[in-house]
Scaffold this motif. Structure first.
Motif: not given
Length: 682
Positions: A160-170
């Motif tokens: 699984t690859v989980d990223l911070l929500e802020s990162v996905l929003r740029g």
């Protein structure tokens, strides 16, 4: 001596007869888990090591027996008896043994364990594949999924690859930790181990390994998971709860995704099908793999952040929506050439003017990207400012030309402003349409002339004199005036719509545009998009903007005008006439304010102007009062002192009207005041 050499050799050695049965082996062969030499005697290879590919190995032996050719360095991978849960690799060499007459007696072979070398090659191959496969785009979610795809099944059975929500929003990372599932993969089709789907929130219990790794930036390895633990997850919206035992997961690696000193998320590697737990070499490999992916995720994050900033700039420079008015039905379509940033130098606008008129503008700044967008924003702002002065189209372009030239001189811009954000060389077409009489006036500065779609569907191009591009100097701008029938459609466009790729013939481009405009569509918006789709490729070489406006005419019941004799005594009659008209329109609540506005404007015209005076009322989305006279002096708003006897007329008008102003026409000037029909006076 020979017996000591083969007996004490660290390399496994064995001899098989012509039936491929073991007749002798040295003690070193026991390290491969085949048991003592006595137990091997008389057995075939498949009986000694059932976990290896015996058929392939015996095929090599038969080949050696039949041909006498040696086989050196034959590699095979499998599971030996002594380590059934761990894959091992060996290299074997085969040599035929002949009697004194040259007849084959059997095969002599050696075995060397190359498991570590084999795993090192696998790690390098996986890292090479990761470098080739991960980061092929600047999409964060796709990059995360590519990491998951590469790691399965080479390193893990489920990831699984989980990223911070802020990162996905740029956006910049925040103190609020919200992880979203950005990617996952499994050796099993359909990823049955998944508790949450891609794009959903991955909620972990406080203190769980993923959150610890995220906070501390340190990887974690657990050889054996607690079979009854629920994957550290809690409060999963729409997700299912499942223990590691139910999911079949037994070993885990948790690696933080870090780049340039920032933690962007976590990658979690699980083993399910393979029984051997993760070791330190696996952790090192996972760290190398994630570090490579982290750079790609960071690049995609920075690109997303910068692109979002650029798009915010572009959206702030282009109109969010075209103003609502009754003069035209309007729609627009914009397609930039810069596919990465979505920025370009083309723009369009609709500007409401006094007297229910509108200005339609389409322009183009040389170049692409953020520099062109910045220059476009300044130019569009200047156009809107000049439009507020109610100047004729040729004068608007004249002032705009002076502004661009002066700005270029002040900034020291040369004749080729490709590397600056100068607007020199820009093109613009400015159109003013009056829905009262259907008159349309337009002028162009180095820009293609608009097309007109007649109510019957035929298409014609306006014979518009072409002025020079803005800021380059040349003859004065000229305008043309034409009458448009109700239901005609103006198509204002940039030159990117006329030539596809490097095709350059203007006539060819016009013919293609004419054919596209003649095709019927159910609505103006669909027709606009269909024209752009037909003429502009998905990745155009030049920015494309198209503004289409279908004309309307105000009905006789919306406009009323009267001649007013140049006599101060007739002002009262003008007030009564306006009041009666408002009663006919059902606007009695506006009578008092309108009488005051009419009284002041007509009185000023009679007192200070010369020639005939006309009063006109227009009922559109607002109530417009206009007074025409043949004078050429503009009234000025004064702020009289308490002892002054006059000078309060326009001050009162400005207080009661939403906006007011003056526009000059060839025969004189018009002073106008506008009241909002949406806000009746108290």
């Amino acid at each position: 001596m020979l017996e000591q050499m083969v007996t004490r050799s660290p390399i496994g050695i064995a001899i098989v007869d012509t039936d491929l049965r073991c007749v002798w082996s040295n003690p070193a062969l026991e390290q491969f888990g085949s048991g003592p030499a006595q137990r091997r005697l008389g057995l075939r290879f498949a009986e000694i090591q059932p976990g290896l590919d015996a058929e392939a190995i015996e095929a090599q032996m038969r080949h050696v027996l039949e041909t006498g050719e040696r086989v050196v360095g034959y590699e095979h991978v499998g599971r030996v008896r002594s380590a059934p849960h761990r894959e091992t690799a060996h290299t074997m060499s085969f040599t035929r043994i002949d009697d004194d007459r040259g007849h084959p007696m059997g095969v002599y072979y050696t075995v060397v364990d190359i498991t570590e070398r084999h795993r090192a090659r696998q790690r390098l191959a996986l890292l090479d594949r990761a470098g080739e496969y991960i980061g092929r785009s600047l999409d964060i979610r796709r990059t995360a999924q590519e990491l998951a795809d590469v790691a399965v099944p080479a390193l893990a059975d489920y990831i699984t690859v989980d990223l911070l929500e802020s990162v996905l929003r740029g956006a910049e990372p925040t103190t609020r930790v919200t992880l979203l599932r950005a990617g996952q993969q499994s050796v099993n089709e359909g990823v049955p181990e998944a508790v949450v789907e891609v794009g959903e929130v991955a909620a972990y219990r406080p203190g769980s390994p993923p959150l610890r790794c995220l906070a501390e930036g340190v990887p974690l390895r657990e050889e054996r998971l607690d079979p009854l633990a629920a994957e550290w997850a809690t409060d999963i919206p729409g997700g299912r709860q499942a223990t590691f035992l139910e999911l079949g997961l037994h070993s885990v690696l948790v690696v933080p995704i870090r780049a340039r000193g920032a933690t962007l998320g976590v990658a979690t590697f699980f083993r399910r099908r393979r029984q051997e737990p993760f070791d330190e070499d696996d952790l090192n490999l996972a760290e190398d793999l994630v570090s490579r992916a982290a750079v790609c995720v960071d690049n995609a994050w920075r690109y997303t952040r910068e692109r979002e900033a650029a798009l915010v700039l572009q959206r702030s420079l282009l109109p969010h929506r075209l103003s609502e008015q009754d003069a035209v039905e309007v729609t627009a379509c914009y397609r930039p050439a810069d596919e990465l940033t979505g920025l370009g130098g083309d723009w369009y606008d609709l500007i409401p003017l006094s007297g229910a008129r509108v200005a339609l503008v389409v322009g183009e700044v040389p170049g692409h990207g953020i520099r062109a967008a910045a220059a476009m924003g300044r130019l569009r702002t200047a156009v809107r400012t000049l439009a507020a002065l109610d100047l004729p189209p040729e004068e608007v372009l004249g002032h705009l030309d002076d502004l661009v030239a002066r700005t270029a001189r002040e900034e020291g811009v040369g004749p080729e402003p490709e590397d600056t954000d100068s607007a020199r060389g820009s093109g613009c077409v400015y159109v003013v349409y009056d829905p009262v009489d259907g008159q349309c006036t337009m002028a162009a500065a180095g820009h293609p002339a608009p097309a007109v779609i007649m109510p019957d569907g035929t298409v014609a191009f306006v014979d518009l004199p072409q002025g020079p591009s803005l800021g380059v100097g040349g003859p004065p701008f000229e305008s043309v005036e034409l009458a448009l029938a109700e239901g005609s459609t103006l198509a204002l466009h940039t030159d990117g719509l006329l030539a596809r790729g490097k095709e350059g013939a203007a006539d060819t481009g016009r013919n293609r545009l004419r054919e596209a405009l003649e095709r019927s569509a159910s609505s103006l918006d669909l027709r606009c998009r269909a024209v752009v789709d037909a003429l502009a490729p998905a990745r155009p070489h030049d920015d494309v903007a198209l503004l289409m406006a279908r004309t309307r005419l105000l009905g006789p019941d919306q406009v009323a005008d009267w001649d007013v004799p140049v006599d101060p005594a007739r002002v009262a009659e003008a007030r009564k006439t306006a009041s009666r008209q408002l009663t006919e329109w059902g606007l009695e609540e506006f009578a008092f304010t309108t009488e005051l506005v009419v009284s002041e404007l007509v009185t000023n015209a009679i007192r200070h102007a010369v020639g005939p005076v006309r009063l006109r009322l227009i009922r559109e989305r607002s109530l417009i009062c206009e007074v025409f006279d043949s004078g050429d002096t503009a009234p000025h708003l004064r702020h009289p002192r308490t002892t002054d006897e006059g000078g309060r007329g326009l001050l009162l008008v400005s207080q009661f009207a939403r906006r007011w102003g003056t526009r000059f026409v060839p025969e004189g000037k018009i002073i106008w005041a506008e009241q909002s029909l949406a806000d009746p006076p108290d």
